[in-house]
Design a protein around this motif. Structure first.
Motif, PDB file in Angstrom:
ATOM      1  N   PHE A   3      40.224  25.036  41.135  1.00  0.00           N
ATOM      2  CA  PHE A   3      39.195  25.865  40.517  1.00  0.00           C
ATOM      3  C   PHE A   3      39.210  27.290  41.055  1.00  0.00           C
ATOM      4  O   PHE A   3      38.610  28.182  40.485  1.00  0.00           O
ATOM      5  N   GLU A   5      42.005  28.911  41.448  1.00  0.00           N
ATOM      6  CA  GLU A   5      43.174  29.586  40.879  1.00  0.00           C
ATOM      7  C   GLU A   5      43.048  29.663  39.367  1.00  0.00           C
ATOM      8  O   GLU A   5      42.392  28.815  38.750  1.00  0.00           O
ATOM      9  N   PRO A   6      43.697  30.615  38.743  1.00  0.00           N
ATOM     10  CA  PRO A   6      43.624  30.707  37.281  1.00  0.00           C
ATOM     11  C   PRO A   6      44.408  29.586  36.609  1.00  0.00           C
ATOM     12  O   PRO A   6      45.259  28.962  37.223  1.00  0.00           O
ATOM     13  N   PHE A   7      44.074  29.363  35.323  1.00  0.00           N
ATOM     14  CA  PHE A   7      44.784  28.349  34.560  1.00  0.00           C
ATOM     15  C   PHE A   7      46.203  28.796  34.233  1.00  0.00           C
ATOM     16  O   PHE A   7      47.080  27.999  34.034  1.00  0.00           O
ATOM     17  N   PHE A   8      46.363  30.101  34.133  1.00  0.00           N
ATOM     18  CA  PHE A   8      47.672  30.666  33.811  1.00  0.00           C
ATOM     19  C   PHE A   8      48.070  31.639  34.913  1.00  0.00           C
ATOM     20  O   PHE A   8      47.196  32.196  35.574  1.00  0.00           O
ATOM     21  N   ILE A  10      48.507  34.838  36.536  1.00  0.00           N
ATOM     22  CA  ILE A  10      47.962  36.182  36.276  1.00  0.00           C
ATOM     23  C   ILE A  10      48.671  37.145  37.232  1.00  0.00           C
ATOM     24  O   ILE A  10      48.787  36.852  38.427  1.00  0.00           O
ATOM     25  N   GLU A  14      46.359  42.277  37.985  1.00  0.00           N
ATOM     26  CA  GLU A  14      45.208  41.954  37.134  1.00  0.00           C
ATOM     27  C   GLU A  14      44.263  40.947  37.767  1.00  0.00           C
ATOM     28  O   GLU A  14      43.301  40.512  37.145  1.00  0.00           O
ATOM     29  N   ASN A  17      40.620  42.070  37.894  1.00  0.00           N
ATOM     30  CA  ASN A  17      39.933  41.981  36.590  1.00  0.00           C
ATOM     31  C   ASN A  17      39.594  40.539  36.254  1.00  0.00           C
ATOM     32  O   ASN A  17      38.536  40.241  35.697  1.00  0.00           O
ATOM     33  N   TYR A  18      40.529  39.647  36.582  1.00  0.00           N
ATOM     34  CA  TYR A  18      40.320  38.230  36.298  1.00  0.00           C
ATOM     35  C   TYR A  18      39.099  37.703  37.062  1.00  0.00           C
ATOM     36  O   TYR A  18      38.227  37.020  36.496  1.00  0.00           O
ATOM     37  N   GLY A  21      35.912  39.076  35.559  1.00  0.00           N
ATOM     38  CA  GLY A  21      35.588  38.382  34.298  1.00  0.00           C
ATOM     39  C   GLY A  21      35.044  36.992  34.564  1.00  0.00           C
ATOM     40  O   GLY A  21      34.096  36.531  33.913  1.00  0.00           O
ATOM     41  N   ARG A  22      35.637  36.349  35.547  1.00  0.00           N
ATOM     42  CA  ARG A  22      35.222  34.992  35.890  1.00  0.00           C
ATOM     43  C   ARG A  22      33.791  34.987  36.457  1.00  0.00           C
ATOM     44  O   ARG A  22      32.973  34.120  36.102  1.00  0.00           O
ATOM     45  N   LEU A  25      31.483  35.427  33.645  1.00  0.00           N
ATOM     46  CA  LEU A  25      31.371  34.194  32.852  1.00  0.00           C
ATOM     47  C   LEU A  25      30.428  33.201  33.526  1.00  0.00           C
ATOM     48  O   LEU A  25      29.529  32.638  32.890  1.00  0.00           O
ATOM     49  N   TYR A  26      30.628  32.987  34.828  1.00  0.00           N
ATOM     50  CA  TYR A  26      29.793  32.018  35.543  1.00  0.00           C
ATOM     51  C   TYR A  26      28.347  32.503  35.648  1.00  0.00           C
ATOM     52  O   TYR A  26      27.412  31.704  35.557  1.00  0.00           O
TER      53      TYR A  26
END
Lengths: 391, 134
Positions: A3, A5-8, A10, A14, A17-18, A21-22, A25-26
Motif C-alpha cells: 500500500f 508503493e504505487p500500482f504502476f 512511477i 513524478e 506528484n503521485y 494526489g494520493r 484522494l485519501y
C-alpha cells in the motif's frame, strides 16, 4: 507492491506528484466517509408533502388541512388570508428548522407568507371544547347472575365482552342486578361492547390502541407508543375473545393522533382534558375524574408550550421565483411535552390565492450526546428485530 | 494519429500518475461498496434508504470498464502484490464472506441452508471452470 508503493511504476521525478494526489484522494475519501456517517447519526430529516401526489406513501408531512375548519387540503390551494396546517413527528432533538415550498405558478406582485412551528402531542393541538364533561352520564347498566354486564342502549341489551371491558367504562357500583322483567322484555343485541376508547390492550406480542367501539390499531414499534405519550404500565392484557370483536386498523406511525378517550393533563393549570371528537374536553365532574384516573395515567402536556410559536417569513430564492424558503435558526420549543410538530403556513396576500406544489419542513439534528444515544438504541433495536434471540 | 491530443496524453509524464490514482480510487470505491453492501445485509434498508446501491454498483462497473479500456490503451507494467498483503486480503475477504453467509442464512431452515450452500458451491465451481477456460 504494497500500500506504500504505487500500482504502476512511477518515474522518480513524478513521485512527489503521485504522493500529493494520493494524499488528496485519501483526504477526500475520509471527508466523504465522515460526512456520510455524521449525516446518518445526526440527520437532517425532511418532512414533505407533494400536492401532485397526495396519496403517495412518501408524503411524511401529515394531514395538510385548513386551520380554520380543519378540512383537508390535498390540492395545495390556499386562498388569500387562509392558513394551511400539517403535522410531523420525530423524537430527535433539533437545532434548526428549514422550511421550503414551491408554488405551481408565480404569484402576481409580492407574495407574502408566514410560516410557524409549534410542538406538543398531536391530539393536544385540538381546540378546547366549550362544553366540559360536567357529569358522569351512563345508560342503565346491569349485571346478571353469571357476571355478564349489560348496557341498555336503544331498547336493546348490549353485552360487554368481559368484566374488564365493563370496568374500563364504568365503576362496579353503577351496575345493578339484571331484573327478570328487563331480561325478558328487551332483546339482546348481537353487538358487543369492548374496552373504552383510548385504552391500551395487548394480545400476543402486539399492543393496540382502542380507537373506537369497533377498531383497534397496533403500534408500529414500542418507541411510537412512548413517543405518543402512552405508558406500558397502562397496557391491559386481553384474551382472544375480547380482541376478536374489533377490526384491526393499520399500524400507528410517528405523528398519529392520540385516539378519543385519551386523557391529558395541562401542567400549567392542572386541568384534565379528554380527547373527544377532535376536541379537548375539560373534565369538571369530580366523579368521572376520580374514575378515569383509576383507569389510566394522564399524559402531561402544556397549553402554554403548545401555544408557543416559532415563526419566519419565507422569501423566494434567487434562482427560482416560485420556490420560497426560510430558516428558524434556534429551536426554542420545549421537548418535554410531546414530539409532534405542527407547521402552519399563512398566505398573507389577501387577494392572491397560492397553489402549492410541494412543501418540505426539514429538521436539522443537534450533534448532542442524547441524539447519539438515541441513534445507538435505534440501531440496537433494529439488530434485535433482525436477528431476535440469535444475537 | 487521428487524435493528436490522445497521443499527447498517452505520453504525458502525469498520465501514469493519474492512472495509478484512478486505480486506487476504484479499489477504495469497491471496498466502500463492499462495506455498504455488508451493512445492508446486516440491517436491511439502512443503506438503501439513503444511497441508491444499484446506481453505485452501476457507477463502479462503468469505471471498471473505463479502467480496462485505459489499461489496454496505456500498457502499464503492474507491480505485483507482495505476499503478506495478498494473504491479508484473501483472509479478510474470506472471513467477511463467511460472516455474511452465516448472517444471511441464520433464519433459514436447515434443509434450505444445505441447498443454498450446495448451490453456492456449484456456482463457484462453474465460475472457476469458466475462468479457467478463458
Amino acid at each position: 507492491m504494497s500500500f506504500l508503493e504505487p500500482f504502476f511504476p512511477i518515474a522518480k521525478t513524478e513521485r512527489r506528484n503521485y504522493l500529493l494526489g494520493r494524499a488528496l484522494l485519501y483526504s477526500l475519501c475520509l471527508f466523504v466517509v465522515l460526512s456520510f456517517v455524521s449525516r446518518i447519526i445526526f440527520p437532517t430529516i425532511p418532512f414533505s408533502f407533494n400536492f401532485n401526489a397526495p396519496q403517495s406513501a412518501k408524503n411524511t408531512f401529515l394531514d395538510p388541512r385548513n386551520a380554520g375548519n380543519q378540512a383537508p387540503i390535498t390540492n395545495g390551494h390556499i386562498l388569500g388570508g387562509q392558513t394551511i396546517v400539517g403535522n410531523f413527528e420525530s423524537p430527535l432533538t433539533f437545532s434548526a428548522t428549514r422550511i421550503s415550498f414551491t408554488l405551481s405558478k408565480n404569484l402576481p406582485g409580492d407574495a407574502q407568507f408566514k410560516a410557524s412551528l409549534s410542538r406538543s402531542y398531536r391530539s393536544f393541538f385540538f381546540p378546547i371544547d366549550e362544553i366540559p364533561l360536567a357529569s358522569f352520564e351512563h345508560p342503565p347498566l346491569y349485571r346478571d347472575t353469571e357476571g355478564i354486564y349489560y348496557a341498555e342502549i336503544d331498547g336493546t341489551l348490549k353485552r360487554f365482552v368481559s368484566g374488564a371491558a365493563y370496568l374500563s367504562h364504568y365503576p362496579e357500583s353503577f351496575a345493578i342486578l339484571l331484573p327478570p322483567s328487563i331480561e325478558q322484555s328487551l332483546p339482546i343485541s348481537s353487538d358487543w361492547i369492548g374496552f373504552r376508547s383510548g385504552s391500551l390492550i395487548s394480545f400476543a406480542d402486539s399492543v393496540f390502541l382502542v380507537m373506537s367501539e369497533d377498531e383497534i390499531r397496533p403500534f408500529g414499534n414500542p418507541d411510537i407508543l412512548l413517543s405518543m405519550g402512552y405508558r406500558f404500565d397502562d397496557v391491559l392484557p386481553v384474551h382472544e375473545e375480547e380482541i376478536g370483536i374489533y377490526e384491526r386498523g393499520r399500524a400507528l406511525r410517528y405523528g398519529a393522533p392520540q385516539s378519543d378517550g385519551t386523557l391529558f393533563q395541562d401542567q400549567d393549570s392542572g386541568v384534565y382534558l379528554l380527547v373527544h371528537n377532535q376536541k379537548l374536553r375539560p373534565i369538571t365532574s369530580p366523579e368521572y375524574r376520580k374514575f378515569i384516573l383509576e383507569q389510566t395515567t394522564p399524559i402531561i402536556a402544556s397549553l402554554s408550550s403548545r401555544n408557543t410559536l416559532l415563526s419566519c417569513i419565507p422569501v423566494s430564492v434567487w434562482y427560482r421565483q416560485k420556490t420560497f424558503t426560510c430558516d428558524i435558526p434556534k429551536n426554542a420549543l420545549s421537548e418535554e411535552f410531546g414530539n409532534t410538530f405542527q407547521f402552519s403556513l399563512k398566505n398573507n396576500s389577501l387577494d392572491a390565492p397560492a397553489d402549492l406544489d410541494i412543501i418540505t419542513v426539514s429538521l436539522i439534528s443537534d450533534q448532542t450526546k442524547d441524539n447519539f444515544i438515541l441513534f445507538a438504541n435505534q440501531m440496537y433495536s433494529r439488530l434485535l428485530i433482525r436477528f431476535g434471540q440469535d444475537i | 494519429m487521428r487524435y493528436p491530443i490522445l497521443l499527447l496524453l498517452k505520453h504525458h509524464k502525469m498520465t501514469p500518475v493519474a492512472f495509478a490514482i484512478f486505480t486506487e480510487f476504484l479499489i477504495l470505491a469497491t471496498l466502500g461498496f463492499l462495506l455498504l453492501w455488508s451493512l445492508e445485509i446486516l440491517l436491511p434498508t439502512f443503506v438503501s434508504a439513503r444511497i441508491n446501491l444499484p446506481l453505485y454498483l452501476g457507477g463502479i462497473l462503468s469505471l471498471f470498464i473505463l479502467h480496462h479500456a485505459i489499461s489496454v490503451w496505456l500498457p502499464q507494467k503492474i507491480n505485483p502484490l507482495n505476499r503478506p498483503l495478498r494473504w491479508f486480503l484473501i483472509i479478510f475477504l474470506g472471513f467477511l464472506s463467511i460472516i455474511l453467509l452465516i448472517l444471511s442464512l441464520l433464519k433459514f431452515p436447515s434443509p434450505a441452508i444445505v441447498i443454498i450452500l450446495l448451490f453456492c458451491g456449484f456456482l463457484g465451481y462453474l465460475f472457476r471452470r469458466i475462468y479457467s477456460a478463458v
